[in-house]
Design a protein around this motif. Structure first.
Motif, PDB file in Angstrom:
ATOM      1  N   PRO A   1      71.192  41.200  97.706  1.00  0.00           N
ATOM      2  CA  PRO A   1      69.926  40.918  98.403  1.00  0.00           C
ATOM      3  C   PRO A   1      69.842  39.460  98.865  1.00  0.00           C
ATOM      4  CG  PRO A   1      69.511  42.273  96.471  1.00  0.00           C
ATOM      5  CD  PRO A   1      70.969  41.886  96.417  1.00  0.00           C
ATOM      6  N   GLU A   2      70.300  38.544  98.002  1.00  0.00           N
ATOM      7  CA  GLU A   2      70.245  37.135  98.391  1.00  0.00           C
ATOM      8  C   GLU A   2      71.229  36.834  99.523  1.00  0.00           C
ATOM      9  OE1 GLU A   2      70.492  32.670  96.369  1.00  0.00           O
ATOM     10  OE2 GLU A   2      70.935  34.415  95.132  1.00  0.00           O
TER      11      GLU A   2
ATOM     12  N   VAL B   1      72.344  38.880 101.832  1.00  0.00           N
ATOM     13  CA  VAL B   1      71.844  39.457 103.082  1.00  0.00           C
ATOM     14  C   VAL B   1      70.727  38.588 103.653  1.00  0.00           C
ATOM     15  CG1 VAL B   1      70.543  41.426 104.038  1.00  0.00           C
ATOM     16  CG2 VAL B   1      72.547  41.821 102.574  1.00  0.00           C
ATOM     17  N   ASP B   2      69.856  38.126 102.775  1.00  0.00           N
ATOM     18  CA  ASP B   2      68.752  37.275 103.230  1.00  0.00           C
ATOM     19  C   ASP B   2      69.286  35.990 103.879  1.00  0.00           C
ATOM     20  OD1 ASP B   2      65.812  36.535 103.167  1.00  0.00           O
ATOM     21  OD2 ASP B   2      66.709  34.843 102.069  1.00  0.00           O
TER      22      ASP B   2
ATOM     23  N   GLY C   1      71.091  36.688 107.222  1.00  0.00           N
ATOM     24  CA  GLY C   1      70.116  36.985 108.279  1.00  0.00           C
ATOM     25  C   GLY C   1      69.504  35.709 108.829  1.00  0.00           C
TER      26      GLY C   1
ATOM     27  N   LYS D   1      64.530  37.020 109.593  1.00  0.00           N
ATOM     28  CA  LYS D   1      64.037  37.126 108.221  1.00  0.00           C
ATOM     29  C   LYS D   1      63.756  38.605 107.954  1.00  0.00           C
ATOM     30  CE  LYS D   1      62.269  36.168 104.228  1.00  0.00           C
ATOM     31  NZ  LYS D   1      63.214  36.047 103.124  1.00  0.00           N
ATOM     32  N   TYR D   2      64.662  39.248 107.201  1.00  0.00           N
ATOM     33  CA  TYR D   2      64.484  40.669 106.905  1.00  0.00           C
ATOM     34  C   TYR D   2      63.318  40.867 105.949  1.00  0.00           C
ATOM     35  CZ  TYR D   2      69.148  41.335 108.918  1.00  0.00           C
ATOM     36  OH  TYR D   2      70.221  41.348 109.753  1.00  0.00           O
TER      37      TYR D   2
ATOM     38  N   GLN E   1      63.745  46.127 104.702  1.00  0.00           N
ATOM     39  CA  GLN E   1      64.952  46.048 105.537  1.00  0.00           C
ATOM     40  C   GLN E   1      66.142  45.548 104.722  1.00  0.00           C
ATOM     41  OE1 GLN E   1      63.237  43.433 108.546  1.00  0.00           O
ATOM     42  NE2 GLN E   1      63.333  45.086 110.080  1.00  0.00           N
ATOM     43  N   ASN E   2      65.875  44.515 103.930  1.00  0.00           N
ATOM     44  CA  ASN E   2      66.935  43.961 103.082  1.00  0.00           C
ATOM     45  C   ASN E   2      67.502  45.061 102.176  1.00  0.00           C
ATOM     46  OD1 ASN E   2      68.031  42.708 100.570  1.00  0.00           O
ATOM     47  ND2 ASN E   2      67.578  40.788 101.641  1.00  0.00           N
TER      48      ASN E   2
ATOM     49  N   VAL F   1      71.332  46.468 102.052  1.00  0.00           N
ATOM     50  CA  VAL F   1      72.086  46.460 100.786  1.00  0.00           C
ATOM     51  C   VAL F   1      72.556  47.872 100.439  1.00  0.00           C
ATOM     52  CG1 VAL F   1      71.889  46.113  98.294  1.00  0.00           C
ATOM     53  CG2 VAL F   1      71.024  44.364  99.870  1.00  0.00           C
TER      54      VAL F   1
END
Lengths: 329, 329
Positions: free
Chosen positions: A273-274, A276-277, A280, A287-288, A292-293, A297
């Motif tokens: 999660p981190e 992907v954030d 992005g 900013k998902y 969405q995040n 994932v």
């Protein structure tokens, strides 16, 4: 008449909403082909043999552990005498699909890569000459080199050729995502499909593409916002000397990414999660939302394929004359 | 009539030069029995999992490497932060046959042994609580513990029970010597048979006996002449406090001894000819001729059995909440 039938067939083909994997920017992982099995078996032993290190303690598998996604799951690796490596160990899985090896691409292929850690003072801490001398002293290895390469003279070229041949087998086909690409539409659930759609539409696939979902190009880390790395490396710049390549790194594969934490070239991020954030925001200026995040994932976890499966290799014992490891001096 | 036939049969039986393995002081290694396969599979993962160490780098298999005779082939092992161990790592192979575990027998069995290195500051450098915390945070492990032990609560007792169950499978039947013991008289050549005869007649078998050719007793190292050890340990004395136990160590197994170099509790000797020479002089007051030495060594090499063969375990990935290894602090 024949022509008309043919024309109708062609027309039907082009109009049909046929789903084909080739249309996507990520393609299924293929099982290895054109493999020399004898060379693979020799390379597998060498890959697991810590006698290629000065200490007799570190093998290729120490940092590219095939029980752990082909990585060591450490921020940076542990080398000879517990030295801390400068960068995160990339996975060996599917690495045959990379455009080049190492984060900065300084090795053209797996064979060239395999020689690096052996003689890196901060990694296996040995020399090619000493490593070859150890192998040359072990009768069962000499016989196996002779069978595979036709000569009893062991050299580093044969050693790295065999290791690279083994590494070519370390692909991970049959992930649920690949099953989906190949037509099994229920292989992914709705969140995963939504994540895949988002992954494409928001631009991740611009860099994470090809069968390995990465490994096809070098890209700047920190496009929209700068990335504050925990380590000092400048990536591809060190190889090309071009300003444009500063902080440019090989795009890592996303195959088996659930297994290959921590993430990024500095291994600074522990969770998907981190990661992907951050990607992005820094790479895409997006900013998902939490939803969405989570979807992205979920999609990423569907990229875990069949892990290489083989019996642990049994290494031939050292002979009386074999030089001994020197871990403590 | 019937009685006479029976009597004749009995007489023939007792007079016949029948070779039976049971008559010898070394018996064939038996394949494992009464094994809980689910527990073995869990224990195998734990055995290979470096997350049981503080660094995330050292697993049971690091020092008891199943590719290398269940040992690390180092004089003494490498622990957390590259600390040098005080003693040579004994092989895990056939260790279920030992009267007790560790060179000084301080652990009664494999289960008790398995907990030691995890919390030894010089080895894996962790604590039982932290190791269990890591496992408890990994959903796939929790499911597997539940399946095997019936509860989702992981504890060190379950962890070491599973590792010990896996280790019970690490026996090495079917050596050429065992084939010979079981009646295949041509399984050994004449030198090997002569070595076995010499091994018995000169008294080696007084200590190296039982199926593991060792592991059945504690004996003083240096009976006829003192042994000048490279390390400071006083062996069994540290446990019992009895003067008679000073420099007394568990007799190591000779099974797979070709693979488990270097030799003795201090790992001071690299080769079998040297080990046989020293043992003959120091323990038996015998100076073997080069030919005798070679015969005993030939016999010893016939003790290498089938090595454990299984697919490398694939470890379940850490979860987002899993505590991370701390190799460098």
């Amino acid at each position: 008449m024949k022509l008309r039938i043919l024309a109708a067939a062609v027309s039907a083909l082009s109009l049909a909403p046929l789903y084909t994997a080739a249309q996507e920017l990520i393609q299924p992982i293929k099982p290895p082909a054109q493999i020399n099995i004898g060379m693979v078996e020799l390379g597998k032993k060498l890959y697991f043999d810590p006698r290629l290190s000065k200490s007799g303690f570190i093998s290729c598998n120490s940092c590219h552990n095939l029980s752990m996604g082909g990585s060591d799951n450490l921020t940076s690796s542990i080398g000879d005498k517990w030295q801390q490596g400068p960068i995160n160990s990339p996975t060996v899985l599917n690495s045959s699909l990379n455009v080049a090896q190492f984060w900065d691409g300084r090795a053209a292929d797996l064979k060239e890569q395999a020689g690096g850690p052996i003689e890196n003072p901060g990694e296996m801490g040995f020399t090619h000459t000493l490593a070859v001398g150890v192998l040359q002293s072990i009768p069962a290895y000499v016989r196996e080199f002779k069978q595979v390469f036709g000569t009893e003279k062991v050299d580093i070229d044969a050693v790295t050729t065999a290791i690279a041949e083994f590494e070519k087998t370390l692909v991970t086909p049959n992930s649920r995502f690949d099953q989906y690409l190949l037509g099994k539409t229920d292989a992914l659930n709705t969140d995963e499909v939504a994540g895949w759609k988002l992954f494409k539409e928001s631009g991740c696939v611009a860099c994470h593409n090809g069968p390995a979902a990465g490994g096809t190009s070098f890209q700047k880390m920190g496009v929209v916002e700068p990335y504050k790395a925990k380590t000092a490396g400048e990536g591809r710049f060190a190889i090309t000397g071009k300003d444009a390549d500063r902080f440019s790194f090989k795009v890592p594969t996303l195959r088996n990414v659930e297994l290959t934490y921590p993430y990024f070239h500095d291994g600074a991020v522990d969770t998907l999660p981190e990661a992907v954030d951050i990607m992005g925001r820094l790479q895409l200026g997006k900013k998902y939302t939490p939803a969405q995040n989570a979807q992205i994932v979920a999609f990423l976890k569907s990229l875990t394929g069949d892990q290489p499966s083989f019996a642990i290799p049994i290494l031939p014992p050292s002979a009386d004359k074999t030089p001994r490891p020197t871990p403590f001096n």
